[in-house]
Design an enzyme around this catalytic site. Structure first.
Site, PDB file in Angstrom:
ATOM      1  CG  HIS A   1      22.777  47.432  41.318  1.00 34.56           C
ATOM      2  ND1 HIS A   1      23.895  48.216  41.091  1.00 34.56           N
ATOM      3  CD2 HIS A   1      21.732  48.287  41.376  1.00 34.56           C
ATOM      4  CE1 HIS A   1      23.531  49.487  41.005  1.00 34.56           C
ATOM      5  NE2 HIS A   1      22.223  49.550  41.170  1.00 34.56           N
TER       6      HIS A   1
ATOM      7  CG  MET B   1      33.404  49.460  43.901  1.00 32.76           C
ATOM      8  SD  MET B   1      31.617  49.296  43.591  1.00 32.76           S
ATOM      9  CE  MET B   1      30.993  49.131  45.281  1.00 32.76           C
TER      10      MET B   1
ATOM     11  CB  ILE C   1      33.000  49.067  34.040  1.00 37.05           C
ATOM     12  CG1 ILE C   1      31.983  49.810  34.923  1.00 37.05           C
ATOM     13  CG2 ILE C   1      32.355  48.597  32.740  1.00 37.05           C
ATOM     14  CD1 ILE C   1      31.498  51.104  34.365  1.00 37.05           C
ATOM     15  CG  LEU C   2      34.475  43.056  34.768  1.00 38.93           C
ATOM     16  CD1 LEU C   2      33.703  41.851  35.288  1.00 38.93           C
ATOM     17  CD2 LEU C   2      35.978  42.815  34.875  1.00 38.93           C
TER      18      LEU C   2
ATOM     19  NE  ARG D   1      38.142  49.291  30.958  1.00 41.41           N
ATOM     20  CZ  ARG D   1      37.485  49.679  32.050  1.00 41.41           C
ATOM     21  NH1 ARG D   1      36.952  48.782  32.843  1.00 41.41           N
ATOM     22  NH2 ARG D   1      37.352  50.942  32.340  1.00 41.41           N
TER      23      ARG D   1
ATOM     24  CB  VAL E   1      26.987  49.310  33.322  1.00 44.19           C
ATOM     25  CG1 VAL E   1      27.022  49.451  34.835  1.00 44.19           C
ATOM     26  CG2 VAL E   1      28.398  49.342  32.755  1.00 44.19           C
TER      27      VAL E   1
ATOM     28  N   GLY F   1      33.530  43.356  51.597  1.00 46.66           N
ATOM     29  CA  GLY F   1      33.476  41.906  51.403  1.00 46.66           C
ATOM     30  C   GLY F   1      32.441  41.138  52.209  1.00 46.66           C
ATOM     31  CB  THR F   2      29.352  41.947  54.144  1.00 48.26           C
ATOM     32  OG1 THR F   2      28.546  42.632  53.190  1.00 48.26           O
ATOM     33  CG2 THR F   2      30.050  42.932  55.065  1.00 48.26           C
TER      34      THR F   2
ATOM     35  CD  GLU G   1      29.453  42.968  24.705  1.00 47.01           C
ATOM     36  OE1 GLU G   1      29.310  43.987  23.999  1.00 47.01           O
ATOM     37  OE2 GLU G   1      29.692  41.844  24.240  1.00 47.01           O
TER      38      GLU G   1
HETATM   39  C1  GAR Z   1      26.973  45.907  48.201  1.00 47.02           C
HETATM   40  O1  GAR Z   1      25.909  46.636  48.753  1.00 47.02           O
HETATM   41  C2  GAR Z   1      26.757  45.724  46.712  1.00 47.02           C
HETATM   42  O2  GAR Z   1      25.429  45.552  46.359  1.00 47.02           O
HETATM   43  C3  GAR Z   1      27.299  47.027  46.176  1.00 47.02           C
HETATM   44  O3  GAR Z   1      28.447  47.273  46.935  1.00 47.02           O
HETATM   45  C4  GAR Z   1      28.263  46.717  48.248  1.00 47.02           C
HETATM   46  C5  GAR Z   1      29.461  45.859  48.577  1.00 47.02           C
HETATM   47  O4  GAR Z   1      29.382  45.417  49.908  1.00 47.02           O
HETATM   48  N1  GAR Z   1      27.579  46.938  44.783  1.00 47.02           N
HETATM   49  C6  GAR Z   1      27.350  47.926  43.938  1.00 47.02           C
HETATM   50  O5  GAR Z   1      26.932  49.021  44.260  1.00 47.02           O
HETATM   51  C7  GAR Z   1      27.656  47.599  42.481  1.00 47.02           C
HETATM   52  N2  GAR Z   1      27.129  48.612  41.617  1.00 47.02           N
HETATM   53  P1  GAR Z   1      30.283  44.238  50.428  1.00 47.02           P
HETATM   54  O6  GAR Z   1      31.707  44.570  49.990  1.00 47.02           O
HETATM   55  O7  GAR Z   1      30.152  44.274  51.921  1.00 47.02           O
HETATM   56  O8  GAR Z   1      29.789  42.952  49.808  1.00 47.02           O
END
Ligand code: GAR
Length: 206
Positions: free
Chosen positions: A111, A92, A94-95, A67, A149, A14-15, A147
């Site tokens: 991403h 994480m 997929i919608l 889903r 990814v 969650g940063t 739609e």
């Molecule tokens: C982040 O680096 C984000 O870009 C990545 O997960 C991390 C979550 O970090 N997302 C993906 O890889 C999506 N395909 P966070 O929870 O500290 O924000």
């Protein structure tokens, strides 16, 4: 006028959620995070929400038979909080097309690569693939969710060099710093009505 309601979906640390929340509070951006929803009960993002005093809840996908029913629950909660922009921040799951169609060009994702390179991977997998590929530049991308990814229209990208001494871990740290700049920037542009989507391209107005 009331602020644009933002809902954040996350699965872990969650940063990005926290940095977005802090920037929206600090800067003159007409948006506020109304709710954080996580799909994993032990997601660290929940603790961040608590200390930021942002409403949060767990909607565990494992508690739903399909889903579709999981996503209906997400939509219900987002609607309750009058969310007009959904930000995926390390979410994480997929919608489905049904969810995506419910929020046309109103869902963003971050991403940790320069799309369209290194799609379909998550987190550290991306940085490992970047190092193995020998590419000299990497970064992050904020894009609208469609739609397909990791293939939606690109809003903001920030690039950094890959150093010869880099490991996936060291790269992840530096890319994350860029992510924390890129996401608030994309949300700001959205709030200012400066994003015009034309097919696969996003024109930034003004
Ligand atoms: C982040 O680096 C984000 O870009 C990545 O997960 C991390 C979550 O970090 N997302 C993906 O890889 C999506 N395909 P966070 O929870 O500290 O924000």
């Amino acid at each position: 006028m009331s602020k644009l309601g933002v809902g954040v979906l996350a699965s872990g640390r969650g940063t990005n959620f926290e940095s977005l929340a802090r920037v929206l509070k600090r800067q003159a951006i007409d948006a506020e995070i109304r709710v954080l929803i996580v799909n994993l009960p032990d997601a660290l993002a929940l603790r961040r929400a608590k200390s930021l005093e942002i409403p949060s809840l767990v909607i565990n996908h494992k508690d739903y038979k399909s889903r579709a029913s999981f996503e209906q629950r997400l939509i219900q909660e987002l609607t309750t909080h009058d969310v007009r922009l959904v930000c995926l921040a390390g979410f994480m799951r997929i919608l489905s097309p049904v969810f995506v169609k419910h929020y046309p060009n109103q869902i963003m994702n971050i991403h940790p690569s320069l799309l369209p390179a290194f799609t379909g991977l998550q987190g550290m997998q991306v940085h490992r693939a970047v190092i193995e590929s020998g590419t000299k530049v990497t970064g992050c991308t904020v894009h609208f969710v469609t739609e397909d990814v990791d293939a939606g229209p690109i809003i903001v990208q920030r690039a950094i060099p890959v150093r010869e001494s880099d490991t996936p871990e060291s790269l992840a740290v530096r890319v994350l710093l860029e992510e924390h700049q890129a996401y608030p920037e994309a949300v700001r542009l959205f709030c200012e009505n400066r994003l015009k989507v034309e097919g696969r391209r996003v024109q930034v107005l003004g």
